[in-house]
Design an enzyme around this catalytic site. Structure first.
Site, PDB file in Angstrom:
ATOM      1  N   THR A 361       0.894  -1.121  -0.070  1.00  0.00           N
ATOM      2  CA  THR A 361      -0.109  -0.130   0.171  1.00  0.00           C
ATOM      3  C   THR A 361       0.845   1.457   0.056  1.00  0.00           C
ATOM      4  OG1 THR A 361      -1.959  -1.121   1.176  1.00  0.00           O
ATOM      5  CG2 THR A 361      -1.902   1.130   1.310  1.00  0.00           C
ATOM      6  N   GLY A 444       1.386  -1.109   4.872  1.00  0.00           N
ATOM      7  CA  GLY A 444       1.825  -2.096   6.064  1.00  0.00           C
ATOM      8  C   GLY A 444       0.841  -3.033   5.982  1.00  0.00           C
ATOM      9  N   GLY A 445      -0.282  -3.241   5.190  1.00  0.00           N
ATOM     10  CA  GLY A 445      -1.284  -4.532   5.383  1.00  0.00           C
ATOM     11  C   GLY A 445      -1.762  -4.489   6.712  1.00  0.00           C
ATOM     12  N   ARG A 536      11.008   3.192   4.470  1.00  0.00           N
ATOM     13  CA  ARG A 536      10.832   2.803   2.965  1.00  0.00           C
ATOM     14  C   ARG A 536      11.648   4.157   2.260  1.00  0.00           C
ATOM     15  NH1 ARG A 536       5.222  -0.632   2.075  1.00  0.00           N
ATOM     16  NH2 ARG A 536       5.860  -2.197   3.924  1.00  0.00           N
TER      17      ARG A 536
END
Length: 547
Positions: A361, A444-445, A536
């Site tokens: 995402t 991050g799900g 990230r």
């Protein structure tokens, strides 16, 4: 009704309730349609405006749109398309998302343009649902945009055609085994001689994706859902012409709840926002404000609150167009505080079921000089849309419908037109005067609620600066395993033994703990404070206005 954003300082109290959907029609051919004419902007409120997004190139695009006089919605649209180019593994044209928009003196609005099940009602092996991203962006443009549609898409088209330098994180996703297996089938991700997948520091050009973006820029959303692109999409299992042609973004009323002296506003079910509020309030009731982030008492309380929230989302939430979701207890602040006060008396070894997987995402937050704020989360679900993902027009399709299987409950069952429960969770924070002081979100799900809480608890309950909170420790409990960043200290190991948890020590390249994209607004000074999450490729940019 969610608390409104009163930039002029009037007080407006929010009250939780079940949101109702409202259909929006997206614009048709952008080249033949005049730029939208939104209501007159409020008086310039801020001396700065800015954006936080998942990649420096995307941040640059958003800032350029703001500097050209575009508003927060314009910048968000342009940035979202740019992100789809520089983070092809995370979001884009083949996926969907959810956006919160706050305008001065108006209630916060939520737009859901996530993927839906096709007319067959069946989930294809790939898990691909009808993408909503393009319609969502077109709907936001029709509702709020001030710049021409094709001008907003031009930067993304240029990035795709001219290329950009592959970052460390993207290079890892392209060469991590599964990623290499997926992208090696597509020429643009390989070296000129075809001998290997491109790596960090090399240039990625995506000419087919550039052509697709140009087609959408010239033909509008209808070119995607009913034109030349739809002709290709209908060749993919699970996608049909009728569902594509009839796709419409939904406008929902957000949910909200008080946390400390602030109000958190977020998206309603089938998204987990109400569960996030429940989690934050229970942690507050447990007295987490007095615990140092990362300490054993802090982690124990937060994971207990997370376990309760996870149960709420996975057992009770569903697409509210198809099922009734009672939020009266979930959003009952007094009850949550009371439950929190007894969290340490419960069996805190309880753990949500499932494995801890890398979380995909992307998120972006924007605030413009006139006080409009946007919090937007987009996704194709798993990295690269999963191992069975299809590629059309240079973009990866989603595997969002896999969430019907991974979140298996009576409230979350596939049928034509339905959206699954998932973990995307854009949020905003309002101050005591109802003004948006923060836009926040993360990839991050299933880790997303914990990632958000790791920043919201220190900021809202402990007055930490936003960058300090973003730099702080993160934790996630799943399947009896507590994931930590780096090495676990003695106190956490002792906590794990007491609660019968295993410890999993993660690294940056594991991609477990997301990348917070947040902005904080200081109305006294008219300035913005952002944070850069180095986990990230996230970045943020703030620019002075001409106020």
């Amino acid at each position: 009704m969610a608390a409104g954003f009163l930039a002029l300082g009037a007080l407006l109290a929010g009250c939780a309730g079940e949101p109702l959907a409202e259909k929006f029609s997206a614009p048709t051919e952008a080249s033949d349609t005049p730029a939208p004419s939104p209501s007159a902007p409020a008086q310039t409120l801020l001396s700065q405006e800015g954006i936080a997004a998942g990649h420096p190139e995307a941040v640059k695009v958003g800032l350029e749109i703001l500097e050209q006089g575009g508003n927060a919605a314009d910048a968000a649209i342009a940035t979202a398309f740019a992100v789809s180019v520089v983070e092809p593994h995370a979001s884009g044209i083949g996926g969907g998302g959810v956006t919160l928009v706050a305008e001065p003196t108006k209630d916060v609005a939520a737009f859901d343009y996530r993927e839906v099940v096709g007319t067959s009602g069946k989930i294809p092996a790939s898990g691909t649902g009808v993408p909503g991203f393009v319609d969502g962006m077109a709907t936001l443009h029709e509702t709020y945009g001030s710049m021409p549609w094709d001008e907003l898409l031009q930067p993304a088209e240029d990035l795709a055609r001219d290329g950009f330098v592959i970052t460390k994180f993207l290079g890892e996703r392209m060469n991590d085994g599964i990623g290499s297996q997926i992208v090696s089938e597509h020429r643009q991700f390989r070296t000129k001689d075809g001998s290997r997948v491109l790596r960090e520091g090399e240039t990625l050009k995506q000419s087919e994706l550039a052509q697709t973006i140009q087609t959408i820029a010239e033909g509008g959303r209808d070119e995607f859902y009913e034109g030349s692109i739809s002709d290709e999409l209908t060749e993919v299992e699970g996608l049909d012409a009728t569902t594509l042609a009839n796709y419409e973004t939904e406008k929902f009323e957000p949910v909200d709840g008080k946390v400390g002296d602030y109000t958190v506003v977020t998206a309603p079910p089938a998204l987990p926002g109400a569960g996030l509020i429940q989690m934050l309030q229970q942690a507050e009731g447990a007295g987490i404000a007095s615990d140092a982030p990362g300490s054993a008492p802090y982690v124990d309380k937060l994971m207990a609150a997370w376990s309760n929230a996870s149960d709420t989302v996975t057992e009770n939430f569903g697409d509210q167009r198809f099922v009734d979701v009672d939020l009266s207890e979930v959003l009952d602040r007094d009850q949550n505080l009371a439950i929190g006060s007894k969290l340490e008396e419960r069996a805190s070894k309880d753990s949500p079921a499932g494995d801890i997987d890398p979380g995909n995402t992307t998120h972006l937050s924007v605030v413009d000089r006139d006080g409009m704020a946007v919090s937007m989360t987009n996704t194709i679900t798993s990295f690269w849309g999963g191992t069975k993902s299809d590629v059309v027009g240079g973009f990866f399709l989603n595997n969002q419908l896999s969430r019907f299987e991974s979140i298996d409950s009576p409230a979350n069952r596939p049928e034509p037109g339905r959206k699954s429960v998932t973990w995307s969770n854009p949020a905003m924070v309002l101050d005591g005067q109802g003004r948006v002081v923060m836009g926040i979100g993360t990839p991050g799900g299933q880790q997303i609620p914990n990632i958000l809480a790791s920043v919201l608890v220190p900021v809202l309950l402990q007055d930490q600066p936003i960058q300090d909170a973003v730099d702080g420790p993160r934790f996630h409990l799943q399947g009896g395993t507590l994931a930590v960043e780096g090495k676990a200290g003695k106190s956490l190991k002792a906590l794990a033994r007491a609660n019968e948890w295993k410890i999993r020590e993660t690294t940056r390249s594991d991609g477990v703990f997301g990348s917070i994209q947040a902005l904080w607004v200081d109305y006294d000074t008219g300035t913005l404070d952002g944070a850069t999450d180095v986990r990230r490729d996230g970045d943020h940019g703030v620019a002075d206005t001409d106020q």
